[in-house]
Design a protein around this motif. Structure first.
Motif, PDB file in Angstrom:
ATOM      1  N   MET A 250      27.871 -82.274 -13.795  1.00 22.09           N
ATOM      2  CA  MET A 250      28.781 -82.239 -14.896  1.00 22.09           C
ATOM      3  C   MET A 250      30.057 -80.810 -14.531  1.00 22.09           C
ATOM      4  SD  MET A 250      28.762 -84.698 -16.862  1.00 22.09           S
ATOM      5  CE  MET A 250      27.142 -85.900 -16.797  1.00 22.09           C
ATOM      6  N   ILE A 251      29.263 -79.830 -14.261  1.00 22.15           N
ATOM      7  CA  ILE A 251      29.877 -78.638 -13.787  1.00 22.15           C
ATOM      8  C   ILE A 251      31.294 -78.556 -12.467  1.00 22.15           C
ATOM      9  CG2 ILE A 251      29.757 -75.695 -12.705  1.00 22.15           C
ATOM     10  CD1 ILE A 251      27.306 -75.751 -14.664  1.00 22.15           C
ATOM     11  N   ILE A 252      30.663 -79.467 -11.590  1.00 24.50           N
ATOM     12  CA  ILE A 252      30.675 -80.398 -10.200  1.00 24.50           C
ATOM     13  C   ILE A 252      32.283 -80.773 -10.550  1.00 24.50           C
ATOM     14  CG2 ILE A 252      30.794 -81.104  -8.612  1.00 24.50           C
ATOM     15  CD1 ILE A 252      28.134 -80.656  -7.515  1.00 24.50           C
ATOM     16  N   GLY A 253      31.937 -81.738 -11.225  1.00 24.28           N
ATOM     17  CA  GLY A 253      33.145 -82.475 -11.916  1.00 24.28           C
ATOM     18  C   GLY A 253      33.464 -82.335 -13.091  1.00 24.28           C
ATOM     19  N   SER A 254      34.529 -81.224 -13.434  1.00 21.51           N
ATOM     20  CA  SER A 254      34.591 -80.500 -13.902  1.00 21.51           C
ATOM     21  C   SER A 254      35.922 -79.205 -12.985  1.00 21.51           C
ATOM     22  CB  SER A 254      34.452 -79.174 -15.554  1.00 21.51           C
ATOM     23  OG  SER A 254      33.330 -79.831 -16.181  1.00 21.51           O
ATOM     24  N   ALA A 255      35.403 -78.599 -12.076  1.00 28.15           N
ATOM     25  CA  ALA A 255      35.708 -77.867 -10.983  1.00 28.15           C
ATOM     26  C   ALA A 255      36.859 -78.972 -10.247  1.00 28.15           C
ATOM     27  CB  ALA A 255      34.809 -77.504 -10.263  1.00 28.15           C
ATOM     28  N   LEU A 256      36.143 -80.005 -10.011  1.00 31.58           N
ATOM     29  CA  LEU A 256      36.354 -81.124  -9.062  1.00 31.58           C
ATOM     30  C   LEU A 256      38.176 -81.455  -9.524  1.00 31.58           C
ATOM     31  CD1 LEU A 256      37.063 -82.875  -6.233  1.00 31.58           C
ATOM     32  CD2 LEU A 256      35.848 -84.357  -7.176  1.00 31.58           C
ATOM     33  N   SER A 257      37.827 -82.090 -11.119  1.00 30.25           N
ATOM     34  CA  SER A 257      39.109 -82.286 -12.380  1.00 30.25           C
ATOM     35  C   SER A 257      40.116 -81.365 -11.807  1.00 30.25           C
ATOM     36  CB  SER A 257      38.639 -83.282 -13.198  1.00 30.25           C
ATOM     37  OG  SER A 257      38.475 -81.665 -14.170  1.00 30.25           O
ATOM     38  N   LEU A 259      40.758 -78.908  -9.502  1.00 31.37           N
ATOM     39  CA  LEU A 259      40.878 -78.857  -8.327  1.00 31.37           C
ATOM     40  C   LEU A 259      42.309 -80.324  -8.294  1.00 31.37           C
ATOM     41  CD1 LEU A 259      38.544 -78.482  -5.870  1.00 31.37           C
ATOM     42  CD2 LEU A 259      40.378 -76.651  -6.142  1.00 31.37           C
ATOM     43  N   VAL A 260      41.843 -81.002  -8.565  1.00 33.07           N
ATOM     44  CA  VAL A 260      42.741 -82.092  -8.711  1.00 33.07           C
ATOM     45  C   VAL A 260      44.298 -82.594  -9.828  1.00 33.07           C
ATOM     46  CG1 VAL A 260      42.788 -84.763  -8.936  1.00 33.07           C
ATOM     47  CG2 VAL A 260      41.125 -84.227  -8.067  1.00 33.07           C
ATOM     48  N   THR A 261      43.934 -82.289 -11.010  1.00 32.60           N
ATOM     49  CA  THR A 261      44.924 -81.906 -12.231  1.00 32.60           C
ATOM     50  C   THR A 261      46.105 -80.637 -11.592  1.00 32.60           C
ATOM     51  OG1 THR A 261      43.758 -80.797 -13.294  1.00 32.60           O
ATOM     52  CG2 THR A 261      44.081 -83.478 -13.389  1.00 32.60           C
ATOM     53  N   ARG A 262      45.035 -79.967 -11.092  1.00 35.02           N
ATOM     54  CA  ARG A 262      46.178 -78.675 -10.515  1.00 35.02           C
ATOM     55  C   ARG A 262      46.687 -78.015 -12.794  1.00 35.02           C
ATOM     56  NH1 ARG A 262      47.857 -81.490  -7.336  1.00 35.02           N
ATOM     57  NH2 ARG A 262      49.754 -81.852  -7.824  1.00 35.02           N
ATOM     58  N   LYS A 263      45.278 -78.092 -13.402  1.00 32.88           N
ATOM     59  CA  LYS A 263      46.072 -77.462 -14.870  1.00 32.88           C
ATOM     60  C   LYS A 263      45.333 -75.731 -14.442  1.00 32.88           C
ATOM     61  CE  LYS A 263      46.867 -81.485 -16.729  1.00 32.88           C
ATOM     62  NZ  LYS A 263      48.505 -81.898 -17.933  1.00 32.88           N
ATOM     63  N   ASN A 264      45.636 -75.438 -16.123  1.00 34.79           N
ATOM     64  CA  ASN A 264      45.634 -73.996 -16.630  1.00 34.79           C
ATOM     65  C   ASN A 264      43.764 -74.192 -16.104  1.00 34.79           C
ATOM     66  OD1 ASN A 264      45.140 -71.722 -17.348  1.00 34.79           O
ATOM     67  ND2 ASN A 264      46.885 -72.112 -18.438  1.00 34.79           N
ATOM     68  N   PRO A 265      43.285 -73.623 -15.399  1.00 29.82           N
ATOM     69  CA  PRO A 265      41.821 -72.619 -15.554  1.00 29.82           C
ATOM     70  C   PRO A 265      40.694 -72.759 -16.520  1.00 29.82           C
ATOM     71  CG  PRO A 265      43.110 -72.250 -13.406  1.00 29.82           C
ATOM     72  CD  PRO A 265      44.041 -72.418 -14.096  1.00 29.82           C
ATOM     73  N   VAL A 266      41.527 -71.552 -17.106  1.00 29.01           N
ATOM     74  CA  VAL A 266      41.514 -71.139 -18.532  1.00 29.01           C
ATOM     75  C   VAL A 266      41.639 -72.076 -19.655  1.00 29.01           C
ATOM     76  CG1 VAL A 266      42.330 -68.962 -20.640  1.00 29.01           C
ATOM     77  CG2 VAL A 266      42.519 -68.778 -17.919  1.00 29.01           C
ATOM     78  N   GLY A 267      42.830 -72.948 -19.399  1.00 34.08           N
ATOM     79  CA  GLY A 267      42.711 -73.542 -20.036  1.00 34.08           C
ATOM     80  C   GLY A 267      41.705 -74.749 -20.335  1.00 34.08           C
ATOM     81  N   LEU A 268      41.604 -75.042 -19.068  1.00 37.02           N
ATOM     82  CA  LEU A 268      39.705 -76.069 -18.821  1.00 37.02           C
ATOM     83  C   LEU A 268      38.520 -75.554 -19.623  1.00 37.02           C
ATOM     84  CD1 LEU A 268      39.837 -77.937 -16.086  1.00 37.02           C
ATOM     85  CD2 LEU A 268      37.691 -76.605 -16.403  1.00 37.02           C
ATOM     86  N   SER A 269      39.019 -73.937 -18.531  1.00 37.98           N
ATOM     87  CA  SER A 269      37.594 -73.755 -19.413  1.00 37.98           C
ATOM     88  C   SER A 269      37.311 -73.369 -20.761  1.00 37.98           C
ATOM     89  CB  SER A 269      37.073 -72.125 -18.557  1.00 37.98           C
ATOM     90  OG  SER A 269      36.155 -71.327 -19.193  1.00 37.98           O
ATOM     91  N   ASN A 270      38.138 -72.707 -21.582  1.00 40.07           N
ATOM     92  CA  ASN A 270      37.741 -73.250 -23.099  1.00 40.07           C
ATOM     93  C   ASN A 270      37.932 -74.909 -23.055  1.00 40.07           C
ATOM     94  OD1 ASN A 270      38.480 -70.344 -22.707  1.00 40.07           O
ATOM     95  ND2 ASN A 270      41.436 -71.087 -23.646  1.00 40.07           N
ATOM     96  N   ALA A 271      38.253 -75.993 -22.911  1.00 41.81           N
ATOM     97  CA  ALA A 271      37.871 -76.975 -23.234  1.00 41.81           C
ATOM     98  C   ALA A 271      36.533 -77.527 -23.633  1.00 41.81           C
ATOM     99  CB  ALA A 271      39.052 -78.002 -22.532  1.00 41.81           C
TER     100      ALA A 271
END
Length: 416
Positions: A250-257, A259-271
């Protein structure tokens, strides 16, 4: 006398669950009350403390729900659903069964039935209605596919069965895979047959519910929700060098997403961490409460009496494992409480009845999940009915036969 009081308390517990009181509160209060009546109040509290730190469950369930929230944040789930919708819209005869299978696939990646109903229903229901499918039938088709989480390693019941059996969670999924796919095929065929029989597969004129054809699907985004599941399956079967556990995938999948979507890392981490917290409160919370409930049943001697009754009548064991959670899932709208209680109380003794733990546990899980899939008061049913603008009971009227058919074929394969 003690058994009689225990049975009365169980009936009262079921009553409050049917009335849709919070399952965690009902199970906790019931378990503590039974333990107090039995004169062992600390047994319930000890069970609570023990289940709070169930490492295997917490790792799997919380990481999967964290990943699901990441998919929502990155909107990769929308790309997956729209990709499926664009393909189904071009093949009309396969529209209804295709929606069932597509919703099932979405639920494999995103294990929340209500979340899948909301995300997939928002796309598939308008798609079918715009193609002339009756609203209630459109909602029923989506609802029929909301048990794909059976093949997700983060579904709470899979780690529970794996832990009791002392095996890996992917081994549990591999065992139930054929039964699940067979049940899905049966459900898809039967819901389609009902649609044609009732002449609800075409002829409806939708107004104001059109699919957003302007949505541009990014194929790479659409693949992200499926990536961790594919990684786990490949590692467990074809490519052993890729073998990993659920949290890591799940962490690998989140990290890959990211890289692919280039969303805000802080927002992704919070999510991700918000999803983990929600999972602990809502899913692990039910597991903890179910453990307290089982400890109360044990204190009052109900578990022993139930097991003794099955030992004296081994022919009813398989029926109880399948039908019990199914009926409670249908009545209460949630298969979690009934399945958790059964798996914690009875499944560890599967060998006494000539069954494997993974076999009995999988039967209870499938039964509870399908019961909830048919229930008119399940959250997912209410969501798809709301999207379609129909009464939830109209959805159940159309999907009860497909779900019962799915249970019969699924249980037959799991039994034999």
């Amino acid at each position: 006398m003690m058994l009689t009081i225990g049975v009365i308390l169980v009936i009262i517990t079921i009553y409050f669950l049917v009335k849709r009181y919070d399952a965690r509160l009902v199970l906790l209060v019931s378990g503590v009350l039974m333990a107090c009546v039995a004169g062992t109040p600390m047994a319930a509290l000890n069970a609570f403390a023990k289940d709070m730190t169930n490492a295997g469950l917490i790792q799997a369930v919380c990481s999967v729900m964290g990943f699901a929230m990441v998919m929502r944040f990155t909107e990769c789930d929308k790309h997956l659903i729209n990709l499926m919708a664009s393909g189904l819209g071009k093949v009309r005869p396969l529209l209804i069964p295709g929606v069932v299978v597509a919703t099932y696939a979405v639920n494999v990646a995103l294990p929340s039935a209500a979340g899948t109903a909301a995300a997939a229903g928002a796309i598939f229901v308008p798609l079918m209605m715009s193609a002339g499918v009756h609203p209630a039938m459109a909602a029923a088709a989506v609802k029929c596919g909301t048990y794909g989480s059976m093949l997700n390693p983060g579904l709470a019941h899979n780690p529970v069965v794996a832990k009791i059996a002392g095996i890996g969670v992917m081994e549990v999924i591999a065992f139930q895979f054929k039964a699940n796919i067979a049940s899905l095929i049966v459900a898809a065929i039967l819901i389609t047959a009902i649609a044609y029989y009732k002449k609800e597969h075409k002829g409806y004129h939708a107004e104001g519910l059109e699919v957003d054809n302007s949505f541009k699907v990014n194929l790479l985004y659409a693949l992200m929700p499926m990536f961790p599941i594919l990684l786990l399956l490949l590692g467990a079967t074809l490519v052993p060098s890729l073998k990993t556990d659920v949290p890591q995938a799940m962490i690998i999948g989140s990290a890959l997403s990211l890289l692919v979507t280039r969303k805000n890392p802080v927002g992704l981490s919070n999510a991700f961490f918000d999803g983990m917290g929600k999972a602990y409160g809502e899913i692990i919370g039910i597991i903890i409460a179910a453990g307290v409930f089982v400890s109360g049943l044990t204190s009052m001697g109900l578990v022993k009496a139930f097991i003794d009754a099955m030992l004296n009548n081994p022919a009813i064991v398989k029926v109880c494992a399948a039908v019990g959670p199914f009926l409670l899932g249908f009545i209460t709208g949630s298969g979690d409480a009934a399945t958790m209680a059964f798996n914690q109380a009875v499944t560890p003794h599967a060998a006494d009845f000539g069954m494997e733990i993974k076999q009995m546990g999988s039967m209870a899980t499938l039964g509870g999940t399908l019961g909830r899939t048919m229930s008119p008061i399940a959250g997912a049913t209410i969501i798809v009915a709301g999207i379609a603008g129909v009464n939830p009971m109209e959805v159940t009227k159309r999907n009860w036969l497909p779900v019962v058919g799915a249970m019969i074929i699924g249980m037959a394969l799991l039994m034999y």
